[in-house]
Design an enzyme around this catalytic site. Structure first.
Site, PDB file in Angstrom:
ATOM      1  N   LYS A 116       0.813  -1.213   0.000  1.00  0.00           N
ATOM      2  CA  LYS A 116       0.000   0.000   0.000  1.00  0.00           C
ATOM      3  C   LYS A 116       0.856   1.277   0.000  1.00  0.00           C
ATOM      4  O   LYS A 116       0.447   2.284  -0.567  1.00  0.00           O
ATOM      5  CB  LYS A 116      -0.923   0.006   1.218  1.00  0.00           C
ATOM      6  CG  LYS A 116      -1.971  -1.103   1.200  1.00  0.00           C
ATOM      7  CD  LYS A 116      -2.903  -0.963   2.395  1.00  0.00           C
ATOM      8  CE  LYS A 116      -3.605  -2.248   2.765  1.00  0.00           C
ATOM      9  NZ  LYS A 116      -4.535  -2.774   1.793  1.00  0.00           N
ATOM     10  N   GLU A 200      -2.213   6.998   7.994  1.00  0.00           N
ATOM     11  CA  GLU A 200      -2.999   7.939   7.206  1.00  0.00           C
ATOM     12  C   GLU A 200      -4.116   8.569   8.011  1.00  0.00           C
ATOM     13  O   GLU A 200      -4.469   8.108   9.090  1.00  0.00           O
ATOM     14  CB  GLU A 200      -3.503   7.302   5.899  1.00  0.00           C
ATOM     15  CG  GLU A 200      -4.279   6.026   6.073  1.00  0.00           C
ATOM     16  CD  GLU A 200      -4.686   5.413   4.734  1.00  0.00           C
ATOM     17  OE1 GLU A 200      -3.834   5.243   3.846  1.00  0.00           O
ATOM     18  OE2 GLU A 200      -5.883   5.100   4.589  1.00  0.00           O
ATOM     19  N   HIS A 235     -14.060  -3.516   8.727  1.00  0.00           N
ATOM     20  CA  HIS A 235     -13.346  -3.300   7.459  1.00  0.00           C
ATOM     21  C   HIS A 235     -13.551  -4.417   6.444  1.00  0.00           C
ATOM     22  O   HIS A 235     -12.821  -4.514   5.470  1.00  0.00           O
ATOM     23  CB  HIS A 235     -11.849  -3.094   7.686  1.00  0.00           C
ATOM     24  CG  HIS A 235     -11.545  -2.038   8.695  1.00  0.00           C
ATOM     25  ND1 HIS A 235     -12.016  -0.743   8.579  1.00  0.00           N
ATOM     26  CD2 HIS A 235     -10.842  -2.080   9.843  1.00  0.00           C
ATOM     27  CE1 HIS A 235     -11.608  -0.050   9.622  1.00  0.00           C
ATOM     28  NE2 HIS A 235     -10.905  -0.829  10.416  1.00  0.00           N
ATOM     29  N   ARG A 297      -6.913  -8.135  -9.274  1.00  0.00           N
ATOM     30  CA  ARG A 297      -7.563  -9.434  -9.453  1.00  0.00           C
ATOM     31  C   ARG A 297      -9.049  -9.207  -9.638  1.00  0.00           C
ATOM     32  O   ARG A 297      -9.526  -8.079  -9.580  1.00  0.00           O
ATOM     33  CB  ARG A 297      -7.347 -10.285  -8.207  1.00  0.00           C
ATOM     34  CG  ARG A 297      -7.838  -9.548  -6.945  1.00  0.00           C
ATOM     35  CD  ARG A 297      -7.907 -10.429  -5.735  1.00  0.00           C
ATOM     36  NE  ARG A 297      -7.959  -9.677  -4.509  1.00  0.00           N
ATOM     37  CZ  ARG A 297      -9.059  -9.242  -3.918  1.00  0.00           C
ATOM     38  NH1 ARG A 297     -10.236  -9.460  -4.469  1.00  0.00           N
ATOM     39  NH2 ARG A 297      -9.017  -8.575  -2.785  1.00  0.00           N
TER      40      ARG A 297
HETATM   41  P1  ADP Z   1     -12.765  -8.036  -1.892  1.00  0.00           P
HETATM   42  O1  ADP Z   1     -12.733  -6.581  -2.087  1.00  0.00           O
HETATM   43  O2  ADP Z   1     -12.727  -8.837  -3.137  1.00  0.00           O
HETATM   44  O3  ADP Z   1     -13.798  -8.463  -0.936  1.00  0.00           O
HETATM   45  P2  ADP Z   1     -11.000  -8.672   0.187  1.00  0.00           P
HETATM   46  O4  ADP Z   1      -9.845  -7.800   0.504  1.00  0.00           O
HETATM   47  O5  ADP Z   1     -12.134  -8.703   1.130  1.00  0.00           O
HETATM   48  O6  ADP Z   1     -11.410  -8.265  -1.247  1.00  0.00           O
HETATM   49  O7  ADP Z   1     -10.461 -10.145  -0.010  1.00  0.00           O
HETATM   50  C1  ADP Z   1     -10.940 -11.037  -0.976  1.00  0.00           C
HETATM   51  C2  ADP Z   1     -10.520 -12.409  -0.627  1.00  0.00           C
HETATM   52  O8  ADP Z   1      -9.140 -12.506  -0.465  1.00  0.00           O
HETATM   53  C3  ADP Z   1     -11.137 -12.891   0.645  1.00  0.00           C
HETATM   54  O9  ADP Z   1     -11.405 -14.250   0.519  1.00  0.00           O
HETATM   55  C4  ADP Z   1     -10.036 -12.616   1.660  1.00  0.00           C
HETATM   56  O10 ADP Z   1     -10.170 -13.490   2.746  1.00  0.00           O
HETATM   57  C5  ADP Z   1      -8.825 -12.905   0.845  1.00  0.00           C
HETATM   58  N1  ADP Z   1      -7.647 -12.111   1.224  1.00  0.00           N
HETATM   59  C6  ADP Z   1      -7.420 -10.830   0.937  1.00  0.00           C
HETATM   60  N2  ADP Z   1      -6.233 -10.438   1.385  1.00  0.00           N
HETATM   61  C7  ADP Z   1      -5.695 -11.495   1.994  1.00  0.00           C
HETATM   62  C8  ADP Z   1      -4.464 -11.735   2.670  1.00  0.00           C
HETATM   63  N3  ADP Z   1      -3.541 -10.797   2.807  1.00  0.00           N
HETATM   64  N4  ADP Z   1      -4.249 -12.946   3.181  1.00  0.00           N
HETATM   65  C9  ADP Z   1      -5.163 -13.907   3.038  1.00  0.00           C
HETATM   66  N5  ADP Z   1      -6.333 -13.754   2.400  1.00  0.00           N
HETATM   67  C10 ADP Z   1      -6.599 -12.565   1.890  1.00  0.00           C
HETATM   68  P1  ADP Z   2      -7.588  -4.030   2.744  1.00  0.00           P
HETATM   69  O1  ADP Z   2      -6.401  -4.330   1.921  1.00  0.00           O
HETATM   70  O2  ADP Z   2      -7.586  -4.758   4.010  1.00  0.00           O
HETATM   71  O3  ADP Z   2      -8.840  -4.138   1.937  1.00  0.00           O
HETATM   72  P2  ADP Z   2      -8.001  -1.135   2.600  1.00  0.00           P
HETATM   73  O4  ADP Z   2      -6.919  -0.130   2.586  1.00  0.00           O
HETATM   74  O5  ADP Z   2      -8.684  -1.383   1.314  1.00  0.00           O
HETATM   75  O6  ADP Z   2      -7.410  -2.477   3.174  1.00  0.00           O
HETATM   76  O7  ADP Z   2      -9.056  -0.697   3.700  1.00  0.00           O
HETATM   77  C1  ADP Z   2     -10.100  -1.560   4.088  1.00  0.00           C
HETATM   78  C2  ADP Z   2     -11.231  -0.754   4.711  1.00  0.00           C
HETATM   79  O8  ADP Z   2     -10.780  -0.032   5.856  1.00  0.00           O
HETATM   80  C3  ADP Z   2     -11.835   0.300   3.818  1.00  0.00           C
HETATM   81  O9  ADP Z   2     -12.810  -0.253   2.959  1.00  0.00           O
HETATM   82  C4  ADP Z   2     -12.393   1.293   4.813  1.00  0.00           C
HETATM   83  O10 ADP Z   2     -13.627   0.855   5.318  1.00  0.00           O
HETATM   84  C5  ADP Z   2     -11.403   1.243   5.947  1.00  0.00           C
HETATM   85  N1  ADP Z   2     -10.409   2.321   5.799  1.00  0.00           N
HETATM   86  C6  ADP Z   2      -9.262   2.233   5.114  1.00  0.00           C
HETATM   87  N2  ADP Z   2      -8.585   3.392   5.158  1.00  0.00           N
HETATM   88  C7  ADP Z   2      -9.318   4.236   5.909  1.00  0.00           C
HETATM   89  C8  ADP Z   2      -9.159   5.588   6.358  1.00  0.00           C
HETATM   90  N3  ADP Z   2      -8.100   6.308   6.034  1.00  0.00           N
HETATM   91  N4  ADP Z   2     -10.132   6.127   7.127  1.00  0.00           N
HETATM   92  C9  ADP Z   2     -11.212   5.406   7.482  1.00  0.00           C
HETATM   93  N5  ADP Z   2     -11.409   4.159   7.112  1.00  0.00           N
HETATM   94  C10 ADP Z   2     -10.483   3.553   6.335  1.00  0.00           C
END
Ligand code: ADP
Ligand code: ADP
Ligand code: MG
Length: 653
Positions: A116, A200, A235, A297
């Site tokens: 990230k 952030e 989240h 993906r």
């Molecule tokens: P989406 O936006 O498609 O819902 P998610 O971030 O929720 O994306 O993750 C999608 C899938 O990938 C889920 O099955 C989640 O458990 C898996 N996943 C995402 N990141 C990881 C990670 N770092 N390690 C293991 N599983 C992950």
């Molecule tokens: P992941 O890889 O686990 O999906 P993200 O960076 O996409 O991580 O963040 C997952 C969720 O966490 C977001 O969908 C949002 O709900 C929350 N989030 C992330 N960044 C922020 C932020 N700066 N402030 C508030 N909520 C956040």
């Protein structure tokens, strides 16, 4: 085009990819773990390769074994689905080094977006708005705490390698920063093998809006509009929809343009999602959204985009991987109507969403819902087990309608008709969420679920009416399409005598007594104990067609009452039939092992006396005498019996 592809995943997404491939005339190879030997995706594929092992490291994450399986079966490409190896650049490289095609972006795009912090730096340079924060390399407390001070509290500490909503910590005050940082780093190291973090600005009323993008290997990039995934719990996405409620023309233009710019910055091809966070405190505005991350993906929630655009995203992925150009140009991609997806999980909302496991003894999804287009993406079927090894998602219920209001109505009905028993699910929770006023109004910031947690998760006690329904269902009078005649079970007990059943049902360990009686006109009267101290009863009468849907499984019965479901157990069995011929028998209520027999032939027994113990599902169930009598015959200890086997025969008279 490819002749054969290997699907390196499991569950609903593997099934979904196999379907698309089949439609395109491409043969499929499934891979599977030991636990998934009989899984739906394995059954559906043209061939399958057993990778062995239970833990994902031995199978769905074992890149070398998967590549070997592709080579040995003659597959030309590997589709990774989501999760597992889908965002692993080394795997994508190894696939290509083996002379196969990775159905996804280039390893360099995955790498550029994989962390990230580096992704955010790249986005800043490319003119994509990024959440204000520190995305540098330094990891010392003084630097990060200083950055937090400059950003302004509250802040969010995030694992740079994080995913799946994990590895995040909110910090509200400077004095809490040091401790939070240490904890976040520890967590990140344990979960992702990378303890580095970024800091952030915490957006206070955030909405998660993401844009589906697609690129080909000829330099074309398009977007397929946005999705709103603000309905989150810790989240993690729970409900997703497209388009985003309340998005205006200017905001859409700005966010989709930013997404295409982000994809272009990494020379993207294939399907990808650019996730943004928007500050919704003053409505959606083109100057109040920021890049969060890019998922390189296919996304879990891709069906909502498919519904509003009419495009099969997996088909596009495969075409692009095969070298074809994007099938449509931007101006040919149109948005129609509104789509919403709800993720059905095996989890217990009442117990803080604890993942649930078990056998899906009863699984029914609606076939259609009036006025909406319905789609169910499931990776399991009735009889499958939800194991602790994998993500507990059971299915995705997706609806599409002309407008959001109709889509919500359709999704509510679809959830009411989603009937799963044997394993606790979040179906009722989802239904309440969709029925929530804030949701209906489109006020879908990420705090909505937490704000309404109590309302959304409290489980009511079953009403006497529901208990009466359970009692009826248990007696075999359930309105299930597979029973030939719902009255058979009860009426066959006696042609000349009024039928009577009585028994005890347990709801969460509290016993409730019930009595059932056949009355005139082919109806049944059910009397149940009411929970008050006065020892009162409530009486209901039912005709066969009025018996609501219920599922009997093992020694349980689950009653579906609109979107609520209530499960009762019959810990002990005692079915009485005064005077009827078959009242002289006790049949096994479920398949099991006769663990212990406490009575012998000719023995006189009294009502309520334990007769034998049946072991099923690692639980022991006592079989109790329904009345006084003499044993004519009893089953032998140690035998395995099937559902319905006669265990005890009474001497008549
Ligand atoms: P989406 O936006 O498609 O819902 P998610 O971030 O929720 O994306 O993750 C999608 C899938 O990938 C889920 O099955 C989640 O458990 C898996 N996943 C995402 N990141 C990881 C990670 N770092 N390690 C293991 N599983 C992950
Ligand atoms: P992941 O890889 O686990 O999906 P993200 O960076 O996409 O991580 O963040 C997952 C969720 O966490 C977001 O969908 C949002 O709900 C929350 N989030 C992330 N960044 C922020 C932020 N700066 N402030 C508030 N909520 C956040
Ligand atoms: Mg994310």
């Amino acid at each position: 085009m490819f002749r054969k592809i290997l699907v390196a995943n499991r569950g609903e997404i593997a099934v979904r990819i196999i379907r698309a491939a089949r439609r395109m005339g491409i043969a499929t190879v499934a891979v599977h773990s030991d636990a998934d030997r009989h899984a739906l995706h394995v059954e559906m594929a043209d061939e399958s390769v057993a990778l062995g092992g239970l833990s994902a490291a031995e199978n769905y994450l074992a890149g070398d074994r998967i590549i070997a399986a592709a080579l040995s079966t003659g597959a030309e490409a590997i589709h990774p689905g989501y999760g597992f190896l889908s965002e692993n650049p080394e795997f994508a490289e190894a696939v290509e080094a083996a002379g196969l095609v990775f159905v996804g972006p280039s390893p360099s795009s995955i790498r550029a977006m994989g962390l990230k912090d580096t992704a955010k730096r790249l986005m800043e340079r490319s003119g994509v708005p990024v959440v204000p924060g520190y995305h540098g390399d330094a990891q010392e407390l003084v630097v990060l705490a200083g950055a937090a001070q400059k950003i302004g509290y509250p802040v969010l500490i995030k694992a740079r390698a994080g995913g799946g909503g994990r590895g995040m910590r909110r910090v509200d005050r400077p004095e809490d920063f040091a401790a939070a940082l240490m904890a976040a780093k520890r967590e990140a190291q344990a979960a992702f093998g990378d303890g580095r973090v970024l800091v952030e600005k915490l957006i206070e009323k955030p909405r998660h809006i993401e844009v589906q993008v697609f690129g080909d290997r000829h330099g074309n990039i398009v977007h397929l509009f946005e999705r709103d995934c603000s309905c989150q719990r810790r989240h993690q996405k729970v409900i997703e929809e497209a388009p985003a409620p309340g998005i205006g023309k200017a905001m859409r233009a700005a966010i989709t343009e930013a997404a295409v710019r982000a994809a272009r910055a990494v020379g993207y091809y294939g399907a990808g999602t650019v996730e943004f966070i928007a500050d919704a405190s003053r409505g959606l505005r083109p100057d109040a959204f920021w890049f969060m991350e890019m998922n390189t993906r296919l996304q879990v929630e891709h069906p909502v985009t498919e519904m509003i655009t009419g495009i099969d995203l997996v088909e596009w992925q495969i075409r692009i991987a095969a070298g074809e150009a994007l099938p449509l140009s931007q101006s040919e991609i149109n948005l129609r109507g509104h789509a919403i997806e709800a993720r059905i999980y095996a989890e217990d909302p009442e117990r803080d969403f604890l993942p649930a496991t078990g056998t899906l003894h009863h699984v029914r999804f609606p076939e259609s819902i009036e006025g909406v287009k319905l789609r169910i993406d499931a990776g399991v079927r009735e009889g499958d087990t939800v194991s602790p090894y994998y993500d507990p998602m059971i299915a995705k219920v997706i609806v599409h309608a002309g407008d959001r209001k109709t889509a919500i109505r359709g999704l509510k009905e679809a959830l009411e008709q989603t009937r799963i028993a044997g394993c606790t699910t979040n179906t009722t929770f989802l239904h309440r969420l969709v029925a929530n006023d804030e949701f209906a109004a489109g006020e879908v910031d990420t705090g909505l679920i937490a704000r309404n947690q109590g309302k959304l998760t409290t489980v009511p006690s079953p009403s006497p009416h529901v208990i009466a329904q359970a009692a009826l269902a248990l007696s075999g009078i359930s309105h299930t399409p597979d029973a030939q005649d719902p009255f058979d079970a009860l009426t066959s007990y006696g042609h000349f005598h009024p039928v009577e059943h009585r028994g005890v049902l347990y709801h969460r360990d509290s016993p409730v007594r019930y009595w059932i009686r056949g009355i005139a006109g082919g109806r049944f009267e059910v009397r149940v104990e009411t929970p008050d101290d006065a020892g009162g009863t409530a009486i209901f009468t039912f005709g066969a067609s009025e018996v609501p849907p219920a599922a009997r499984w093992l020694n349980h019965v689950t009653v579906f009452d609109r979107a609520e479901s209530f499960t009762f157990s019959t810990r002990d069995f005692s079915v009485e039939d005064k005077g009827g011929a078959s009242g002289s028998q006790i049949r096994a209520p479920m398949p099991g092992l006769v663990k212990l027999v406490r009575v012998a032939q000719r023995e006189k027994v009294q009502e309520g006396q334990p007769l034998l113990v049946l072991e099923a599902m690692k639980m022991e169930h006592a079989i109790i005498a329904p009345r006084d009598g003499v044993i004519a015959h009893v089953v032998a200890e140690g035998v395995q019996v099937s559902d319905g086997t006669v265990l005890i025969q009474f001497e008549d008279g």
